[in-house]
Design an enzyme around this catalytic site. Sequence first.
Site, PDB file in Angstrom:
ATOM      1  CG  HIS A 106     -42.875   5.559  30.863  1.00  9.90           C
ATOM      2  ND1 HIS A 106     -42.891   6.433  29.127  1.00  9.90           N
ATOM      3  CD2 HIS A 106     -43.223   4.333  29.570  1.00  9.90           C
ATOM      4  CE1 HIS A 106     -42.893   5.240  28.585  1.00  9.90           C
ATOM      5  NE2 HIS A 106     -42.972   3.885  28.524  1.00  9.90           N
ATOM      6  CD  GLU A 107     -47.633   7.390  31.140  1.00  9.31           C
ATOM      7  OE1 GLU A 107     -49.102   7.311  32.214  1.00  9.31           O
ATOM      8  OE2 GLU A 107     -47.157   8.286  30.559  1.00  9.31           O
TER       9      GLU A 107
END
Lengths: 600, 600
Positions: free
Chosen positions: A450-451
């Site tokens: 994620h990110e």
Amino acid sequence: MATPSLLLSRPDLDFLLYDWLDIGSLTTRARFAEHSRETFDAVLDVCAEIAGERFAPHNKRSDAEEPRFVDGRVELHPEIAPALQALAGTGLLGATADESAGGMALPHVVHAACSAWFAAANISTFAYAMLTTANANLLLAHGSEEQVRRWVQPMLEGRYHGTMCLSETQAGSSLADITTRAEPRDDGTFRITGTKMWISGGDHGLGENIVHLVLAKIPGGPPGVKGISLFVVPKYLVDDDGSRGERNDVVLAGLNHKMGYRGTTNTVLNFGEGAHTPGGEPGAVGYLVGAPHTGLAQMFHMMNEARVGVGAGAVALGYTGYLKSLDYARTRTQGRPPSSKDPAAAPSALIDHADIRRMLLAQKSYVEGGLALVLYCGRLVDDLRTATDGEERDRLALLLDVLTPIAKSWPSQWCLHANDLAIQIHGGYGYTREYDVEQHYRDNRLNPIHEGTHGIQAIDLLGRKTALRDGAGLRALESVLRRGVDTARRRGGEAADLAERLEQAVGRLVEVTTLVHAEPDPDVRLANASVHLEATGHVVVAWIWLEQFLAAGDAGDALRAGKRQAARYFFGYELPRVYPQFDLLARLDRTTLETDPAWF
Amino acid sequence: MATPSLLLSRPDLDFLLYDWLDIGSLTTRARFAEHSRETFDAVLDVCAEIAGERFAPHNKRSDAEEPRFVDGRVELHPEIAPALQALAGTGLLGATADESAGGMALPHVVHAACSAWFAAANISTFAYAMLTTANANLLLAHGSEEQVRRWVQPMLEGRYHGTMCLSETQAGSSLADITTRAEPRDDGTFRITGTKMWISGGDHGLGENIVHLVLAKIPGGPPGVKGISLFVVPKYLVDDDGSRGERNDVVLAGLNHKMGYRGTTNTVLNFGEGAHTPGGEPGAVGYLVGAPHTGLAQMFHMMNEARVGVGAGAVALGYTGYLKSLDYARTRTQGRPPSSKDPAAAPSALIDHADIRRMLLAQKSYVEGGLALVLYCGRLVDDLRTATDGEERDRLALLLDVLTPIAKSWPSQWCLHANDLAIQIHGGYGYTREYDVEQHYRDNRLNPIHEGTHGIQAIDLLGRKTALRDGAGLRALESVLRRGVDTARRRGGEAADLAERLEQAVGRLVEVTTLVHAEPDPDVRLANASVHLEATGHVVVAWIWLEQFLAAGDAGDALRAGKRQAARYFFGYELPRVYPQFDLLARLDRTTLETDPAWF
């Protein structure tokens, strides 16, 4: 606490914050003048306490009893809300915000240390707070006064919660391809329609309202990322007096069921599908943040902070796993060292086996190295915020830019590996849910995704950050690393020996990165970006360990002796990994490009 | 099957079995004379079919709905029993056993290939069959005729199931410390008392009976592993006519709840605690296998087979994850290559990104390399079993001994890493339970632990297997690797280039291993055994890839072009990792030994 915490080591935090990063000196700056070591310690104490007493106890339970989709909304484990209320009570949600905005004007570096306690105790519950803080910080930087008043204040008080709505089912890494639309209305508001995927905290009953920050395209704008705008889209509209108004057309479409990080609900949200018609009109009401078509830049303000935050979360999970496996290794007995020939002799503690110590040293070097790295980034943010000299600010911003993908990815890789080693030390027990480490491993596996995945971070580092302004980013990094080398060399003795080994690696890093930058074909240039990211990360963390070696000095206490030994481990076992990686980069290896997809 | 399987690649299996290992030639030997390529293919076909149709469909369900402890016994997911019945119907349980014992006299190498299908489809359900086969094979080798008749026959028919009861709560890796006791009775039977931990398949209702093979100590025997004996302890006693008799005193004490591998119930068993009193006497009835105090050697007969089996299971999980991520990478579109400047251009398939291809090549090199390694070991077992020359048998046994810890550990490490990459290719989707790869990753994490951890395998390889008879084991390995080098060198061209690189690595392996063997202090000698295991594994698999490169020849089809490319990948990206590891070994690094436990 009489017995040492199994979440984080406060003595290590003190060493890093005070002995190494000298954060006491921050209090001489106007922004932090109200603070002192006493206020820093007080907030660290209270965070450690709440983390241990309110977050850790339900970590297993909220993993086992996942959020549920009931009657169109999300039901969370009941221990999550009171824990978050306790956190909000500390003021941590607005820790780094100006006092005028309801914040504590706490240095980022202290906030990062506080956050690590919560993440180590229960990263899933803490995620709701992290998202709210990141959302609030973005609006503080880019929102109007009115938006700050209406949305940020209640978030900092813990009454509203925040989300980030970037991805869509067809557009994860590639935000250029989002299709959510924002149609302007005459009153200056917009109507949003589309579906967002992977929205953490997208629905729940934790507070009075949820503030979604949504990326969408205003029709007629430029294609790709240059046509993305940012909107506040609340779950409930809010009247001018702050009272909760009509339900907005943001509807929970489904939950994603994850391997780990289970306490954080992860949702699919439909905007403007017609379940509600606020003001009698179709579409979810959205409020533009800043200028049209500048949404991605604004989101990256938040994203850079969030990326270091992901790294910090990975560190925290690695750290608590390390401490738990250390505790196990000290108390569990099994077998005897190779030199023991007597089967009737009492079994040894696990920690007396060389291979167990190797796995402990590896974990120590990853988690303490990672913690130092993310705290260093926090300190950079503070220096940047308080720098008065333009050139210095430029240098700091550049350095922070270069370090961000490393601070995100390196801990996501190596502190996950630390959790793997923590399981291994526990043997069969570590594979069971009766112990904690398997959950840490599952939770931590999200962090390389994620990110921005590893691959995305790698392209960011090699293709953008180090290449910026004809390599200024690379030079900014090089100069910090060489300063460490010079200091260590002046120290002489073992420090000078480590300095020489680091200098060799830094030289190779700069030489190879420059060579790759010079490759004209962008596909070839970036083909091995992930290898470059890994190698650069290891060089940076070697420097971090040299810094800690220096900060430890010659003192004989166990903490400082441990720092020196972990530095030796890192230079002996870890740093040499980079040379085959640099060799691969230097030959501009085209194996992946030359692989025909039909050959798989 | 019209669409290619996502479990394993049959074309790859055919390439390895026929083109590389030339198993067709086995049918010229008396033991396998009844067989032909047709019979091999037929059994492979049926296993692939049953694996796909009966094992794969419930893989997710038996993970989500774990075995439960109900009224003192284990309830399994209802789809497990019929799948195992279908497997038993193929004759695979006794595949390699003599026809006179109810077996098929199938070569081990073919059995290994068949097993891989089941493990890829559903390793948890297949585990019940694996354990039963291993149990039966041990009794075939060491049991009396009476024991074979009474216990083995019903196991091969799928009516009884088998377990291995080695570990205890306080004794996992260290079997010297087991405390389960076996008291002799006048009738030649024994009465067993004690508690066994980590017993897979320790209770269930799959068949008529469960045959536990239990390690225990007869009072008065020597201390440590030299005092261990092996017993058959059935769940139900069996009368002379084969009918099920009295309940034996083997009682389910609890279940272990694991991160993965959840369909395989894992139990704590109490023996002789008094819940039942067969024949009116206390203690569980046990029947000695072979001579007293020879239990560990007998168990190692099974254990070596089981260790290669663990590696094969890790390969199977890695393989299916690879194929699923490959399928995803071909169909999912996301982003554009760095050379594409047009945001309006259609997005690319994932597989068109260099970093995705890197992750696919890595997986391919791990899973096809691992499969080749375990099949090679299977072929060695067949050669050993049919060798007529004593010297040749000795050489084969030595080589198999040396390769066993590698065949166990290398896939457990790298095919787990393959699963990690399979998740990464799927992005956020891979982290959810809607896709398969997160389960493979959880399931595969067991493999570095059970049947001897990495650390145990490492000591076995460096301290025993390569050191045996003044280094005869190392020389046996070296000679096989050098034979591959010589063949490739004679081939010339690119093969000769790869040969040169492998020769360098083999030279370093032999030089460093010899140097470490010469270290007199056993603690120093074995301090970095795990590093040695990893490095040796990579050199061996580089040889495996050179072998495949040679077997692929210059043919232009995609499979063979893919083999050559994966070999290039392995030599370019993977093999160079070993040099820093060998350097560390060569300096007899003492960092771990010199770390004071107080420094952590």
